[in-house]
Motif scaffolding. Structure first.
Motif, mmCIF file in Angstrom:
data_model
loop_
_atom_site.group_PDB
_atom_site.id
_atom_site.type_symbol
_atom_site.label_atom_id
_atom_site.label_comp_id
_atom_site.label_asym_id
_atom_site.label_seq_id
_atom_site.Cartn_x
_atom_site.Cartn_y
_atom_site.Cartn_z
ATOM 1 N N LEU A 93 -1.181 22.627 32.310
ATOM 2 C CA LEU A 93 -1.491 22.921 31.611
ATOM 3 C C LEU A 93 -0.453 21.949 30.122
ATOM 4 O O LEU A 93 -1.362 22.272 28.517
ATOM 5 C CB LEU A 93 -1.530 24.316 31.549
ATOM 6 N N GLY A 94 0.358 22.511 30.393
ATOM 7 C CA GLY A 94 1.396 21.863 28.777
ATOM 8 C C GLY A 94 1.492 20.713 28.731
ATOM 9 O O GLY A 94 1.528 20.038 27.606
ATOM 10 N N GLY A 95 0.676 19.774 29.430
ATOM 11 C CA GLY A 95 1.192 18.301 29.759
ATOM 12 C C GLY A 95 -0.721 18.141 29.342
ATOM 13 O O GLY A 95 0.078 17.034 28.569
ATOM 14 N N ILE A 96 -1.073 18.694 29.659
ATOM 15 C CA ILE A 96 -2.474 18.532 28.778
ATOM 16 C C ILE A 96 -2.850 18.706 27.530
ATOM 17 O O ILE A 96 -2.955 17.757 26.854
ATOM 18 C CB ILE A 96 -3.703 19.364 29.674
ATOM 19 N N TYR A 97 -1.809 19.801 27.446
ATOM 20 C CA TYR A 97 -2.375 19.971 25.597
ATOM 21 C C TYR A 97 -1.270 18.976 24.614
ATOM 22 O O TYR A 97 -1.862 18.301 23.981
ATOM 23 C CB TYR A 97 -1.332 21.145 24.989
ATOM 24 N N LEU A 98 -0.541 18.517 25.451
ATOM 25 C CA LEU A 98 0.490 17.229 24.898
ATOM 26 C C LEU A 98 -0.247 15.684 24.497
ATOM 27 O O LEU A 98 -0.365 14.901 24.277
ATOM 28 C CB LEU A 98 1.443 17.054 25.631
#
Length: 286
Positions: free
Chosen positions: A132-137
């Protein structure tokens, strides 16, 4: 030694499946047809490819009566997943469309213990947050005044449908051939969406056959069959996390064929997603 070799083969198989399925991002952006027509064509052509393959391999089609509702619901959810995902792609780009849909690993990690009554593993939640953090970035700049926020909403809804479909089919995957299951599902999607050919103007479809055939054969018939077969070897949550490499493949294909160059935040997000894949691969290997 043999079991380790088989495990590596299964990991390679899921990566090959993800490579084929990841072509959906670029193809979804490339095909210039109404989304329901694209999905109906995709499902119908894939159904024919899979039917011929099953006949050639002499794969039997009988399904236990108790499993028919599950397979039918799986087909409906697959259709919902494809429709909302392709709308998300048309409203944004390959990165936002694919990556908003890839909230499905964390959705799967949260839903699988509830639906299948399996034990909840905190590492899956942590890895889901990493994804999810990767998707945010990868896609951080969402403006509610443009179509991107709608695309993200559709992508997340597509993820929910996909996660539920995968979970309910997990319990049946060990009993049936993956190609046979995909034959039924594509047939259901094609049948339900058949009326769209009477509703929409389909004159442009004659110019889109190469892309539609690629979408039906490689993305759907081959890619999704390989993906379903992976359900036999890993938990559905493990499969969903391992499949998080799909957006990376999709973005690379988008760069090559659509010239959609990602920003540095996309690269950083991709590193986070790849990290979760590597961690889960090593963890499941052990």
């Amino acid at each position: 030694m043999k079991s380790k070799s088989l495990h590596i083969n299964h990991l390679l198989e899921i990566n090959l499946a993800m490579l084929f399925i990841s072509t959906s991002g670029a193809l979804g952006r490339y095909v210039q047809l109404p989304v329901p027509v694209t999905i109906a064509s995709r499902a119908g052509l894939a159904f024919l490819f899979l039917l011929l393959y099953c006949k050639w391999k002499k794969i039997s089609f009988p399904i236990a009566k108790r499993d028919r509702p599950i397979l039918f619901l799986g087909g409906i959810l697959m259709g919902v997943h494809w429709l909302t995902y392709f709308y998300a792609l048309q409203l944004s780009n390959v990165a936002i469309g694919m990556l908003s849909m890839f909230t499905y690993p964390i959705i799967t990690a949260l839903l699988e213990p509830l639906i299948l009554k399996t034990s909840f593993q905190r590492i899956h939640f942590v890895l889901g947050l990493l994804v999810l953090g990767g998707i945010y970035l990868l896609a951080p700049d969402f403006d509610t005044g443009n179509s991107h926020i709608i695309a993200v909403g559709l992508g997340v809804f597509s993820a929910l449908a996909y996660a539920i479909r995968n979970i309910i089919l997990k319990s049946r995957a060990a009993h049936y051939n993956g190609s046979m299951m995909m034959t039924y599902q594509t047939g259901i999607v094609g049948f339900v969406l058949a009326p769209v050919f009477l509703i929409y103007n389909v004159e442009a479809i004659s110019d889109q056959w190469p892309a539609l055939l690629t979408l039906a054969l490689f993305t759907t018939a081959i890619g999704h069959t390989l993906f379903l077969n992976c359900f036999k070897h890993f938990s559905i949550t493990t499969v969903s996390i391992l499949s998080s490499i799909q957006p990376i493949y999709g973005i690379l294909i988008g760069i090559v064929f659509l010239s959609e160059i990602p920003s540095w935040t996309t690269v950083m997000g991709g590193i986070l997603i790849l990290s979760s894949v590597v961690i889960e691969s090593v963890r499941s290997y052990k």
